[in-house]
Design an enzyme around this catalytic site. Structure first.
Site, mmCIF file in Angstrom:
data_model
loop_
_atom_site.group_PDB
_atom_site.id
_atom_site.type_symbol
_atom_site.label_atom_id
_atom_site.label_comp_id
_atom_site.label_asym_id
_atom_site.label_seq_id
_atom_site.Cartn_x
_atom_site.Cartn_y
_atom_site.Cartn_z
ATOM 1 N N ARG B 7 0.840 -1.200 0.176
ATOM 2 C CA ARG B 7 -0.148 0.254 0.056
ATOM 3 C C ARG B 7 0.919 1.436 0.080
ATOM 4 N NH1 ARG B 7 -1.902 1.325 6.196
ATOM 5 N NH2 ARG B 7 -0.656 0.118 7.428
ATOM 6 N N SER B 34 -5.042 5.111 5.272
ATOM 7 C CA SER B 34 -4.650 3.644 5.304
ATOM 8 C C SER B 34 -4.455 3.138 3.954
ATOM 9 C CB SER B 34 -5.871 2.800 6.053
ATOM 10 O OG SER B 34 -6.254 3.367 7.261
ATOM 11 N N GLU B 55 -18.856 3.328 0.095
ATOM 12 C CA GLU B 55 -18.091 2.890 -1.321
ATOM 13 C C GLU B 55 -18.826 2.599 -2.373
ATOM 14 O OE1 GLU B 55 -18.827 1.661 2.004
ATOM 15 O OE2 GLU B 55 -16.756 2.049 3.070
ATOM 16 N N PHE B 80 -14.439 -4.229 1.551
ATOM 17 C CA PHE B 80 -15.685 -3.115 1.136
ATOM 18 C C PHE B 80 -15.417 -2.653 -0.315
ATOM 19 C CE2 PHE B 80 -14.169 -1.823 5.618
ATOM 20 C CZ PHE B 80 -15.004 -2.461 6.342
ATOM 21 N N HIS B 106 -5.393 -3.573 2.682
ATOM 22 C CA HIS B 106 -5.851 -4.340 3.653
ATOM 23 C C HIS B 106 -6.469 -5.588 3.237
ATOM 24 C CE1 HIS B 106 -4.739 -0.753 5.675
ATOM 25 N NE2 HIS B 106 -4.900 -1.336 6.902
ATOM 26 N N ASP B 114 -7.844 -6.217 13.790
ATOM 27 C CA ASP B 114 -9.057 -5.804 13.439
ATOM 28 C C ASP B 114 -10.124 -7.011 13.225
ATOM 29 O OD1 ASP B 114 -9.026 -3.099 13.609
ATOM 30 O OD2 ASP B 114 -8.779 -2.692 11.449
ATOM 31 N N ARG B 164 -1.801 -4.615 3.885
ATOM 32 C CA ARG B 164 -1.372 -3.577 5.142
ATOM 33 C C ARG B 164 0.092 -3.777 5.780
ATOM 34 N NH1 ARG B 164 -2.191 -4.766 11.217
ATOM 35 N NH2 ARG B 164 -1.676 -2.719 11.894
HETATM 36 C C1 LIG Z 1 -18.244 -0.151 5.265
HETATM 37 C C2 LIG Z 1 -16.915 0.246 6.011
HETATM 38 N N1 LIG Z 1 -16.189 1.137 5.399
HETATM 39 C C3 LIG Z 1 -15.318 1.646 6.013
HETATM 40 C C4 LIG Z 1 -14.859 1.409 7.179
HETATM 41 C C5 LIG Z 1 -13.524 1.719 8.080
HETATM 42 N N2 LIG Z 1 -13.799 2.491 9.215
HETATM 43 C C6 LIG Z 1 -13.775 1.966 10.141
HETATM 44 S S1 LIG Z 1 -14.391 3.580 11.605
HETATM 45 C C7 LIG Z 1 -14.627 4.489 10.082
HETATM 46 C C8 LIG Z 1 -14.921 6.066 10.578
HETATM 47 C C9 LIG Z 1 -16.237 6.155 11.461
HETATM 48 O O1 LIG Z 1 -16.441 7.349 11.720
HETATM 49 P P1 LIG Z 1 -17.814 7.552 12.793
HETATM 50 O O2 LIG Z 1 -19.082 6.728 12.206
HETATM 51 O O3 LIG Z 1 -18.041 8.980 12.608
HETATM 52 O O4 LIG Z 1 -17.376 6.881 14.074
HETATM 53 P P2 LIG Z 1 -16.866 7.441 15.303
HETATM 54 O O5 LIG Z 1 -16.465 8.688 15.099
HETATM 55 O O6 LIG Z 1 -17.955 7.469 16.208
HETATM 56 O O7 LIG Z 1 -15.570 6.567 15.907
HETATM 57 C C10 LIG Z 1 -14.308 3.769 8.926
HETATM 58 C C11 LIG Z 1 -14.166 4.584 7.712
HETATM 59 C C12 LIG Z 1 -15.802 0.337 7.729
HETATM 60 N N3 LIG Z 1 -15.425 -0.070 8.839
HETATM 61 N N4 LIG Z 1 -16.916 0.112 7.465
#
Ligand SMILES: Cc1ncc(C[n+]2csc(CCOP(=O)(O)OP(=O)(O)O)c2C)c(N)n1
Ligand SMILES: [Mg+2]
Lengths: 315, 315
Positions: B7, B34, B55, B80, B106, B114, B164
């Site tokens: 990556r 990432s 996505e 995703f 990843h 994870d 990753r």
């Molecule tokens: C479908 C999907 N796309 C991307 C991710 C990667 N991801 C994990 S947490 C996150 C950000 C989440 O932000 P938010 O919903 O605001 O959560 P918080 O601030 O409460 O942690 C992302 C993009 C994922 N888990 N699932």
């Protein structure tokens, strides 16, 4: 419980008192006293608030310790929702820890599955599994996976981690509850960034369409996601108005104010004919000065010194 | 030996492409730090679009940009990018034959802590089944740079699978890679290991271990899963009569599946597939998980011995 007055009457009565307001999406304003008017069998008083604050402190301590031991994981979003989750598990929901699959239990779906440390902390504190197990977070062979796995951990209601899917899951559970003529309630906790997923809004449409008044969606509105502020990355605002436009009852609250959290849950419980969205303004990383409101702390674990410092702050 | 994550190489390659070609546009879904598209975002902010945690919308948008003449690189985690948005990739991108390069990071179990929800062991299968989709799995940073550049120049959709964790660099900078042609890294007449991605290095290790046991095996880097180098596969089948495939992916539908399809149809010999044996991933360190799922040189040695005994049993 029923106050013996139609719901609209309660709201309009609350509406008369316009100082110290919390905004309802559809233009209603509610004062602090009104939250208490709306308090039902789930009583809100100083003692309750103090107890819940104590619980949330324990959750935050456990979150920090677990993440420190794991060496990786999601710190900010676990801390931001600790007060909400404390209210749900120690005040709102009916559960039976000796019988995690009790058919009549209320259900909590952690749609923002990366906040798994928070879920594990509260399940351990409730007694679903021994707290020693918390040390296994993210480790090989431990049931405490990086994201919640319902096949491995008692009390975990949904396998989540792929954002956007938990609210649809909650809709399915709410529909099943209605089919089975059970009065259990379903709660889904979503991230504000998570709202960017299209399927969230498909689910929101379905929730209103099927008039799921046994369903509550809580948005952890901490303003941050991974790549920055939600407003900069892809703005989901205004949130409450969107839920309102889809036909939900939408309430905006301070997600660290116990009276508001409980008041909103009471309101949702008293509402008939539509689901409720609680848009809870929170601070990501809440409770630890050097973690609060920093985007970098989304997916980073504290090192040993930081754990010590955080625990000192949480005393 | 130098270790670099594929990556990271992807991020650097994108910047180089951006400098050379105006029509390069990059999309991400809140994972730019990432996936390393953040490098491109910093260099060419006007040609980078963060689509938020969405996505499906990202893939649809990529199709539109490509239809309007851009060469689009769209990135997220493999689970995703290929899973959540599969049908958008199918209909808007592959069916339309558009110039979208889905470059997902990843992939595989080396995601680590994870856990299973984030470890894609089916993305090769999902992309390989789409007509016209080029599917590439680079083994190291050098291959990544060459292949990312190659897909820019090649018309049509492509999938590039990135990891990753840092992996050993096996290629010299002057190595040439050609679409649809595997690279024979080592020659030996007793058996052939056909590998992709991080398993290429393990295959070379296994070959060294087998040499100590008096067995000389060929090692092929089959970085191009589609179009597949069937000619090379059948030549190695004829020369050695025993094949082993090695991938950080399910043995169903990925490299192992593709090789079996070709071999069964054209040059039947025993094929032993090393990969994830029809299971989901879980939390752990990358090393623990590679060992648990048998993605090691040691397990490849056993697989080669098995393939040889199967061959000798047939004869
Ligand atoms: C479908 C999907 N796309 C991307 C991710 C990667 N991801 C994990 S947490 C996150 C950000 C989440 O932000 P938010 O919903 O605001 O959560 P918080 O601030 O409460 O942690 C992302 C993009 C994922 N888990 N699932
Ligand atoms: Mg957030």
């Amino acid at each position: 419980m029923h106050l013996g007055v139609p719901f609209s009457f309660k709201l309009s009565k609350c509406n008369e008192d316009r100082n110290n307001t919390h905004v309802f999406s559809q233009g209603y304003s509610v004062s602090n006293q009104c939250w208490e008017v709306l308090a039902g069998m789930h009583e809100i008083n100083e003692q309750v608030v103090a107890e819940l604050q104590g619980k949330a402190r324990v959750l935050r301590q456990d979150i920090v310790k677990m993440l420190g031991q794991a060496g990786s994981g999601h710190t900010g979003g676990s801390l931001s929702a600790a007060d909400i989750v404390a209210c749900l598990y120690f005040w709102e929901m009916k559960l039976d820890t000796r019988n995690p699959r009790w058919p009549d239990r209320d259900r909590f779906v952690l749609s923002k599955g990366h906040a798994a440390p928070l879920l594990y902390a509260v399940l351990a504190e409730k007694g679903f599994f021994p707290r020693e197990d918390l040390a296994g977070l993210r480790k090989f062979g431990s049931p405490l996976q990086g994201h919640p796995d319902m096949k491995k951990v008692p009390g975990v209601e949904a396998s989540t981690g792929s954002l956007g899917q938990g609210i649809a899951w909650a809709i399915g559970m709410a529909l099943a509850g209605r089919l089975d003529r059970k009065d259990y309630r379903v709660y889904a906790l979503l991230g504000d960034g998570e709202l960017q997923e299209g399927m969230v809004w498909e689910a929101v449409m379905a929730g209103a369409h099927y008039r799921l008044d046994n369903l509550v969606a809580i948005v952890d509105f901490n303003g941050l996601q991974i790549d920055g502020r939600v407003e900069d990355v892809m703005s989901p605002l205004p949130i409450a108005a969107k839920f309102g436009a889809f036909g939900w009852q939408a309430v905006e609250i301070d997600g660290h104010d116990y009276r508001q959290i409980m008041g909103a849950l009471n309101l949702a419980r008293e509402t008939r004919g539509r689901p409720t969205a609680i848009v809870a303004r929170t601070i990501k990383g809440r409770g630890i000065s050097f973690i609060e409101n920093l985007v970098d702390w989304h997916g980073k674990a504290p090192n040993p010194e930081q754990v010590a410092q955080a625990l000192a702050e949480l005393m | 030996m130098e270790k670099v994550a594929t990556r990271d190489a992807y991020g650097k390659s994108l910047v180089k492409l951006g400098q050379m070609y105006e029509n390069v546009v990059v999309l991400d879904a809140d994972l730019s730090k990432s996936t390393k598209t953040a490098d491109f975002a910093a260099a060419f902010p006007e040609r980078f679009f963060n689509m938020g945690i969405a996505e499906q919308n990202m893939m649809g948008t990529a199709a539109g940009l490509a239809a309007a003449g851009k060469v689009v690189f769209a990135s997220s985690f493999a689970v995703f990018a290929t899973g959540r948005a599969w049908e958008q990739v199918r209909n808007s991108i592959a069916y339309a034959g558009l110039n979208v390069k889905v470059c997902a990071s990843h992939a595989g179990v080396t995601v680590g802590e994870d856990g299973g929800s984030h470890q894609s062991v089916e993305d090769i299968a999902l992309m390989r089944v789409l007509p016209g989709m080029t599917v590439l799995v680079p083994a190291d940073a050098v291959a990544t740079e060459k292949l990312v550049t190659a897909v820019y120049h090649q018309e049509g959709p492509a999938y590039v699978r990135l990891g990753r964790s840092a992996v050993p660099t096996i290629y010299r900078p002057e190595q040439e890679l050609h679409m649809g042609r595997g690279v024979e890294l080592r020659e030996g007449g007793d058996a052939t290991i056909i590998a992709c991605g991080i398993m290429v290095y393990q295959a070379l290790e296994a070959a060294r271990m087998l040499e100590e046991k008096g067995l000389r095996v060929s090692v092929v880097d089959m970085f191009c899963i589609k179009p597949l180098d069937e000619e090379l596969i059948c030549r190695k089948a004829a020369e050695t009569g025993a094949l082993v495939t090695a991938e950080e992916h399910s043995v169903i539908g990925g490299l192992g599946g593709a090789v079996c399809e070709a071999v069964a149809a054209q040059c039947p010999v025993p094929v032993v597939r090393v990969g994830v044996q029809d299971r989901f991933g879980q939390s752990g360190t990358p090393e623990e998980l590679l060992a648990f799922y048998g993605l090691t040189a040691g397990n490849l040695v056993k697989a080669v011995e098995k393939a040889i005994s199967l061959r000798d049993g047939y004869r």
